[in-house]
Structures are given as C-alpha cells and as structure tokens.
Write an enzyme that holds these catalytic residues in place. Structure first.
Site, short mmCIF file in Angstrom:
data_model
loop_
_atom_site.label_atom_id
_atom_site.label_comp_id
_atom_site.label_asym_id
_atom_site.label_seq_id
_atom_site.Cartn_x
_atom_site.Cartn_y
_atom_site.Cartn_z
N HIS A 105 4.74 2.11 -3.16
CA HIS A 105 4.62 3.04 -4.25
C HIS A 105 3.14 3.03 -4.80
CE1 HIS A 105 6.66 3.87 -8.51
NE2 HIS A 105 5.25 4.08 -8.62
N CYS B 174 8.98 0.63 -8.95
CA CYS B 174 9.90 1.35 -9.85
C CYS B 174 10.65 0.34 -10.63
CB CYS B 174 10.86 2.30 -8.92
SG CYS B 174 10.29 3.81 -8.19
N HIS C 86 -5.51 -0.09 -7.75
CA HIS C 86 -6.05 -1.68 -8.18
C HIS C 86 -7.20 -1.36 -8.99
CE1 HIS C 86 -3.98 -4.11 -4.90
NE2 HIS C 86 -4.02 -2.85 -4.35
N HIS D 270 -0.31 2.90 -6.08
CA HIS D 270 -0.78 2.36 -7.06
C HIS D 270 -2.51 2.02 -7.06
CE1 HIS D 270 0.38 -0.23 -3.56
NE2 HIS D 270 -0.87 -1.21 -3.82
N ASN E 144 -5.31 1.40 -1.72
CA ASN E 144 -4.75 1.03 -0.09
C ASN E 144 -3.98 2.09 0.23
OD1 ASN E 144 -6.46 -1.14 -0.06
ND2 ASN E 144 -5.06 -2.40 -1.02
N HIS F 257 8.05 8.10 -8.56
CA HIS F 257 7.73 7.34 -7.33
C HIS F 257 6.91 8.40 -6.35
CE1 HIS F 257 8.24 4.74 -4.19
NE2 HIS F 257 8.74 5.57 -3.38
N ASP G 122 -1.91 -7.89 -11.41
CA ASP G 122 -1.18 -8.33 -10.05
C ASP G 122 -0.54 -9.69 -10.09
OD1 ASP G 122 -2.19 -6.64 -7.07
OD2 ASP G 122 -1.63 -8.79 -7.02
P1 DGP Z 1 -1.32 -3.32 -1.80
O1 DGP Z 1 -1.54 -4.36 -0.73
O2 DGP Z 1 -2.55 -2.33 -2.05
O3 DGP Z 1 0.03 -2.56 -1.37
O4 DGP Z 1 -1.26 -4.10 -3.11
C1 DGP Z 1 -0.04 -4.50 -3.59
C2 DGP Z 1 -0.18 -5.57 -4.84
O5 DGP Z 1 0.75 -5.64 -5.44
C3 DGP Z 1 -0.62 -6.86 -4.26
O6 DGP Z 1 -1.87 -7.12 -4.55
C4 DGP Z 1 0.38 -7.72 -4.83
C5 DGP Z 1 0.99 -7.03 -6.07
N1 DGP Z 1 2.25 -7.29 -6.17
C6 DGP Z 1 3.39 -7.23 -5.07
N2 DGP Z 1 4.51 -7.28 -5.64
C7 DGP Z 1 4.52 -7.69 -6.81
C8 DGP Z 1 5.15 -7.89 -8.00
O7 DGP Z 1 6.35 -8.11 -8.08
N3 DGP Z 1 4.53 -8.18 -9.41
C9 DGP Z 1 3.19 -7.79 -9.63
N4 DGP Z 1 2.83 -8.02 -10.70
N5 DGP Z 1 2.48 -7.61 -8.35
C10 DGP Z 1 2.95 -7.54 -7.17
#
Ligand code: DGP
Length: 116
Positions: A100, A8, A104, A102, A89, A47, A31
C-alpha cells in the site's frame, strides 16, 4: 479498501496505530519498526499498491501528500530545522514490504548516502 491490506485496515481504524495526522484523504502514523528517532508513514486512504499504480486522477492526492501533508508534519514533528528524509520504497528491489503506497518520513538523526 483492498482486502487483507494492513494499511487500509489502519486507515479504517480496524487495527490500531499511533496516528499523528489524519484528514479526508491521508493518514500518518508512527512506523512499527522505527529506523530513526522520528519515523512516520504517510499513506493515502485510497488504496494503491505502489507508486506504479498511481493514475493521472491521483495527481491531487499525490500533490496533497507531498506539498501539504509532509511539510506540515515535518514542522509539527520538529524536523524542519534539522531536515529529514522522505522515502518511497517501490517493488521488490526497492525494498517495499507493504503493498500500500506509503511515504516514509525519517528524521532526528543525520542520514547517510547512498542508502543500503
Ligand atoms: P516498506 O519496507 O517501505 O514497505 O515499509 C513498510 C513499513 O511499515 C516498515 O518500516 C514497517 C511498517 N509496518 C509494517 N506493518 C506495520 C503495522 O502494522 N503498523 C505500523 N505502524 N507500521 C507497520
């Protein structure tokens, strides 16, 4: 906007991210821990903690992300010809670390199956 939700805060530009797409409903950014040469996350601005929280009134945003944002981004990022993977995931066993919703988008290399 959910309190203390990092995605968010990215959507709200409170914390920086490498944005690759934005419209009124969704944001996409690189990512932080890429698992492929191209690894982008697409999130709804509204959200929802996970897929499990989506409601019938969220049909339009889910369809927008799946039918419009992801295909357009895949083309823009050069992934359409070689193909790519979309992963959502969900929950603990699903390996979800950020609560939140997402999507990939992973591409730029050959993917394996089954996933780990
Ligand atoms: P998941 O494991 O499916 O919840 O993936 C979360 C992803 O989010 C993980 O691959 C790393 C990424 N991530 C976590 N924090 C941040 C952030 O602050 N910025 C960015 N760009 N990615 C983030």
């Amino acid at each position: 906007m959910a309190e203390n939700c990092i995605f968010c805060r990215i959507a709200g530009k409170e914390i920086p991210a490498d944005l690759v797409y934005e419209d009124d409903q969704a944001v996409a950014f690189k990512d932080l821990e890429p698992q492929a040469p191209m690894h982008v996350l697409v999130i709804p601005k509204k959200h929802a903690a996970s897929l499990l929280e989506l409601q019938p009134e969220d049909n339009a945003i889910a369809a927008h992300i799946l039918c419009e944002v992801i295909p357009a981004l895949a083309r823009k990022l050069g992934l359409a010809a070689g193909g790519f993977r979309v992963v959502v995931n969900t929950g603990e066993d699903g390996g979800q670390s950020v609560r939140h919703l997402h999507f990939h988008i992973l591409g730029g290399r050959s993917m394996q199956w089954p996933p780990g």
